[in-house]
Design an enzyme around this catalytic site. Structure first.
Site, PDB file in Angstrom:
ATOM      1  N   HIS A   1       0.855  -1.180   0.000  1.00  0.00           N
ATOM      2  CA  HIS A   1       0.000   0.000   0.000  1.00  0.00           C
ATOM      3  C   HIS A   1       0.894   1.235   0.000  1.00  0.00           C
ATOM      4  O   HIS A   1       1.844   1.333   0.800  1.00  0.00           O
ATOM      5  CB  HIS A   1      -0.922  -0.006   1.218  1.00  0.00           C
ATOM      6  CG  HIS A   1      -1.935  -1.108   1.179  1.00  0.00           C
ATOM      7  ND1 HIS A   1      -2.208  -1.919   2.265  1.00  0.00           N
ATOM      8  CD2 HIS A   1      -2.734  -1.537   0.179  1.00  0.00           C
ATOM      9  CE1 HIS A   1      -3.144  -2.797   1.928  1.00  0.00           C
ATOM     10  NE2 HIS A   1      -3.475  -2.595   0.662  1.00  0.00           N
ATOM     11  N   GLY A   2       0.580   2.174  -0.882  1.00  0.00           N
ATOM     12  CA  GLY A   2       1.458   3.321  -1.058  1.00  0.00           C
ATOM     13  C   GLY A   2       1.643   4.160   0.187  1.00  0.00           C
ATOM     14  O   GLY A   2       2.705   4.770   0.377  1.00  0.00           O
ATOM     15  N   ASP A   3       0.644   4.201   1.056  1.00  0.00           N
ATOM     16  CA  ASP A   3       0.725   5.021   2.257  1.00  0.00           C
ATOM     17  C   ASP A   3       1.209   4.230   3.466  1.00  0.00           C
ATOM     18  O   ASP A   3       0.981   4.628   4.615  1.00  0.00           O
ATOM     19  CB  ASP A   3      -0.635   5.664   2.561  1.00  0.00           C
ATOM     20  CG  ASP A   3      -1.746   4.639   2.776  1.00  0.00           C
ATOM     21  OD1 ASP A   3      -1.500   3.431   2.528  1.00  0.00           O
ATOM     22  OD2 ASP A   3      -2.859   5.031   3.184  1.00  0.00           O
ATOM     23  N   GLU A   4       1.888   3.105   3.235  1.00  0.00           N
ATOM     24  CA  GLU A   4       2.491   2.304   4.300  1.00  0.00           C
ATOM     25  C   GLU A   4       3.956   2.059   3.935  1.00  0.00           C
ATOM     26  O   GLU A   4       4.330   0.971   3.481  1.00  0.00           O
ATOM     27  CB  GLU A   4       1.723   0.992   4.483  1.00  0.00           C
ATOM     28  CG  GLU A   4       0.262   1.207   4.893  1.00  0.00           C
ATOM     29  CD  GLU A   4      -0.571  -0.066   4.868  1.00  0.00           C
ATOM     30  OE1 GLU A   4       0.018  -1.169   4.781  1.00  0.00           O
ATOM     31  OE2 GLU A   4      -1.816   0.035   4.929  1.00  0.00           O
TER      32      GLU A   4
ATOM     33  N   GLU B   1       1.759  -6.710  10.076  1.00  0.00           N
ATOM     34  CA  GLU B   1       1.480  -5.316  10.411  1.00  0.00           C
ATOM     35  C   GLU B   1       2.522  -4.911  11.448  1.00  0.00           C
ATOM     36  O   GLU B   1       2.507  -5.396  12.578  1.00  0.00           O
ATOM     37  CB  GLU B   1       0.069  -5.179  10.974  1.00  0.00           C
ATOM     38  CG  GLU B   1      -1.037  -5.697  10.065  1.00  0.00           C
ATOM     39  CD  GLU B   1      -1.369  -4.731   8.934  1.00  0.00           C
ATOM     40  OE1 GLU B   1      -0.864  -3.583   8.956  1.00  0.00           O
ATOM     41  OE2 GLU B   1      -2.146  -5.116   8.037  1.00  0.00           O
TER      42      GLU B   1
ATOM     43  N   ASN C   1      -3.657  -5.216  -2.831  1.00  0.00           N
ATOM     44  CA  ASN C   1      -3.934  -6.369  -1.985  1.00  0.00           C
ATOM     45  C   ASN C   1      -5.390  -6.801  -2.061  1.00  0.00           C
ATOM     46  O   ASN C   1      -5.902  -7.479  -1.171  1.00  0.00           O
ATOM     47  CB  ASN C   1      -3.566  -6.076  -0.525  1.00  0.00           C
ATOM     48  CG  ASN C   1      -3.339  -7.346   0.275  1.00  0.00           C
ATOM     49  OD1 ASN C   1      -2.826  -8.338  -0.237  1.00  0.00           O
ATOM     50  ND2 ASN C   1      -3.727  -7.317   1.547  1.00  0.00           N
ATOM     51  N   ARG C   2      -6.066  -6.394  -3.120  1.00  0.00           N
ATOM     52  CA  ARG C   2      -7.422  -6.870  -3.432  1.00  0.00           C
ATOM     53  C   ARG C   2      -7.507  -7.253  -4.914  1.00  0.00           C
ATOM     54  O   ARG C   2      -8.597  -7.444  -5.436  1.00  0.00           O
ATOM     55  CB  ARG C   2      -8.474  -5.781  -3.154  1.00  0.00           C
ATOM     56  CG  ARG C   2      -8.447  -5.181  -1.755  1.00  0.00           C
ATOM     57  CD  ARG C   2      -8.853  -6.158  -0.684  1.00  0.00           C
ATOM     58  NE  ARG C   2      -9.017  -5.496   0.611  1.00  0.00           N
ATOM     59  CZ  ARG C   2      -8.029  -5.216   1.456  1.00  0.00           C
ATOM     60  NH1 ARG C   2      -6.783  -5.543   1.118  1.00  0.00           N
ATOM     61  NH2 ARG C   2      -8.253  -4.622   2.609  1.00  0.00           N
TER      62      ARG C   2
ATOM     63  N   HIS D   1       3.273  -4.359   6.257  1.00  0.00           N
ATOM     64  CA  HIS D   1       2.210  -3.353   6.210  1.00  0.00           C
ATOM     65  C   HIS D   1       2.288  -2.466   7.445  1.00  0.00           C
ATOM     66  O   HIS D   1       3.121  -2.670   8.327  1.00  0.00           O
ATOM     67  CB  HIS D   1       0.833  -4.026   6.145  1.00  0.00           C
ATOM     68  CG  HIS D   1       0.580  -4.788   4.881  1.00  0.00           C
ATOM     69  ND1 HIS D   1      -0.285  -4.344   3.900  1.00  0.00           N
ATOM     70  CD2 HIS D   1       1.080  -5.968   4.430  1.00  0.00           C
ATOM     71  CE1 HIS D   1      -0.306  -5.218   2.906  1.00  0.00           C
ATOM     72  NE2 HIS D   1       0.514  -6.210   3.212  1.00  0.00           N
TER      73      HIS D   1
ATOM     74  N   TYR E   1     -10.703  -9.296  10.057  1.00  0.00           N
ATOM     75  CA  TYR E   1     -11.710  -8.753   9.134  1.00  0.00           C
ATOM     76  C   TYR E   1     -11.492  -9.415   7.780  1.00  0.00           C
ATOM     77  O   TYR E   1     -10.371  -9.481   7.298  1.00  0.00           O
ATOM     78  CB  TYR E   1     -11.646  -7.221   9.031  1.00  0.00           C
ATOM     79  CG  TYR E   1     -10.378  -6.673   8.428  1.00  0.00           C
ATOM     80  CD1 TYR E   1     -10.259  -6.467   7.057  1.00  0.00           C
ATOM     81  CD2 TYR E   1      -9.300  -6.331   9.240  1.00  0.00           C
ATOM     82  CE1 TYR E   1      -9.097  -5.949   6.503  1.00  0.00           C
ATOM     83  CE2 TYR E   1      -8.145  -5.817   8.700  1.00  0.00           C
ATOM     84  CZ  TYR E   1      -8.041  -5.622   7.330  1.00  0.00           C
ATOM     85  OH  TYR E   1      -6.889  -5.120   6.792  1.00  0.00           O
TER      86      TYR E   1
END
Length: 502
Positions: A134-137, A317, A195-196, A235, A295
């Site tokens: 993810h670009g913001d991680e 994470e 990731n989807r 992540h 989730y």
């Protein structure tokens, strides 16, 4: 004269004014730096992973991020590319730099391979780390550069570094989503969550591989080229080791384990308990979680790895704050260092490993390994017939090796502590009829000569052939009677001596 004096007096006043302004700005700047440094370097017991306190290091990060560029202190994509190439040059004896493709905007997806024989195919297991999905991680991309540099500097000094370099092919992809990083957003340049974007076992969508994002296709092709044993993606946004399944059959939030649930819990616990404080989480027992129980998500990369590529992947994470201050990165590296190293080393410190051979000619076989009670197959390599099967330590497992055209074999192993090396030699499944036919096909005789001889025997010369057979039988009978008389005479002269035939 007075005018000249007044002019000089004015110049002196102006100079004094500018000096005071400059001095005041210098003092203000130094105070601001001191205050910022004091805020950004808290005690190590007050980090972003402490769930009972704030979910970040900065006391008032929401205000700070409004006035400070999030990417300040982080490597830009160009900086990252330079750092990767520099590692390749500095550690050329144990590293290889290559690209698996390009992002939407054309930035190369650079990989660092670390091994004592980089780029060569061996019987060693392969492990991959992927950061910045993810670009913001962005923490993961920085930590992977820390990891590569540490292994480069310590592979001849530190036993754990030596073990990894000499026994594992480690591949590091610091940034899967360089475009998202540049845009400071979660998705890629097409605003797709990578990731989807993978094929999913529960929801069938986007089955056309060409319609997937270029970053997704690059990962899928990468795993077709290299047979990875295990993997982890880095992540941010929580502090936990996540394992499959990520989704459930009825789309509900519930624990939904895969066939290798014990092995994944074991791998997750290695990371969590090696971490500074992940295992002490108050939100996740032991610092680990099943994805669907946390989730559910669909189209995730870790489930696809396990189903389609035979690769055991975790989603890690590593910090509650997705984009912490760059000053925190050395602290986060210290907190995650042993977790990352121990997870990679677990490939050779646990599990069952070996090769599959043919008993006929000794050649390696690309067979399959299964374990009784676990509905999952691990395939051996085509070149060496090697396999690496991750298993959680316990009393015993029954391991079965199969290969089409060969008889399967099974044996029982104990995995109390340490790895087990187990080679299989499989026997070909060839029937008597099949072997006879195979011998006829291998005969160098002329088929036409055979047919002519058969016709000769069963044609007009059948009577002559019958007479010859009778004469030969009579001669053999006479020879047999003379031999019996001779043997009887010799036994009487030799006494009680006995001969045993085995």
């Amino acid at each position: 004269m007075s005018s000249i004096s007044s002019s000089m007096s004015m110049d002196m006043k102006l100079n004094l004014f500018f000096f005071l302004v400059l001095f005041a700005s210098t003092i203000s700047s130094s105070l601001a730096k001191g205050s910022l440094q004091q805020t950004l370097l808290p005690s190590e017991f007050n980090d972003c992973s402490n769930a009972s306190q704030a979910r970040h290091l900065l006391e008032d990060e929401s205000q700070a991020q409004k006035s400070v560029d999030l990417a300040q202190g982080y490597m830009s994509n160009d900086d990252l590319e330079w750092a990767i190439q520099e590692i390749g040059q500095r550690c050329s004896n144990i590293s290889r730099i290559y690209s698996i493709g390009k992002s939407v905007n054309g930035f190369p997806l650079w990989v660092i391979e670390i091994s004592d024989k980089p780029g060569e195919e061996e019987t060693e297991p392969a492990f991959k780390f992927i950061g910045n999905v993810h670009g913001d991680e962005p923490v993961g991309r920085e930590l992977l550069i820390f990891l590569a540099n540490w292994l480069c500097d310590n592979h001849l000094k530190d036993p754990l570094a030596t073990l990894i370099v000499e026994n594992v092919h480690l591949h590091l992809l610091p940034s899967m989503n360089p475009d998202g990083f540049s845009l400071k957003k979660r998705g890629n340049a097409n605003n797709i969550d990578l990731n989807r974007d993978f094929p999913d076992q529960f929801i069938f969508f986007n089955d056309d591989e060409d319609s997937r994002q270029p970053e997704t296709r690059a990962i899928m092709n990468w795993l077709r080229d290299i047979r990875f044993t295990a993997s982890a993606t880095l992540h941010g946004g929580a502090l936990v080791a996540n394992y499959p399944w990520d989704g459930s059959d009825d789309k509900r939030t519930k624990y939904y384990g895969c066939p290798d649930d014990d092995a994944f819990r074991f791998m997750s616990s290695i990371y969590s308990h090696s971490h500074y404080n992940m295992s002490s989480s108050k939100e996740f027992l032991g610092g680990i979680t099943n994805g669907a129980a946390w989730y559910p998500l669909y189209g995730g990369m870790q489930d696809w790895n396990y189903i389609h590529a035979g690769c055991f992947e975790l989603t890690l994470e590593i910090c509650d704050n997705k984009w912490p201050s760059a000053a925190e990165l050395p602290i986060l590296w210290r907190y995650n260092k042993m977790s990352m190293l121990n997870l990679v080393a677990s490939l050779v410190k646990t599990g069952v490993h070996g090769r599959i051979y043919s008993s006929g000619d000794g050649r390696p076989l690309p067979g399959s390994i299964t374990v009784s009670g676990i509905n999952y197959t691990v395939r051996a390599g085509k070149t060496f017939g090697d396999y690496h099967r991750i298993l959680a330590p316990r009393d015993k497992y029954e391991v079965v090796a199969t290969m089409p055209g060969y008889k399967s074999k099974n044996t029982t192993i104990w995995l109390d502590e340490g790895p087990v090396t187990l080679d299989f030699v499989l026997d070909p499944e060839v029937s008597v009829k099949g072997s006879v036919l195979q011998n006829i096909y291998k005969c160098d005789c002329n088929n036409e000569s055979k047919q002519e001889f058969v016709h000769f025997l069963w044609g007009a010369h059948l009577e002559v052939f019958f007479v010859v057979i009778v004469i030969l039988g009579f001669l053999l009978l006479l020879f047999h009677r003379r031999a019996k008389v001779k043997i009887s005479t010799s036994r009487q002269s030799a006494g009680a001596k006995r001969t045993v035939e085995v």
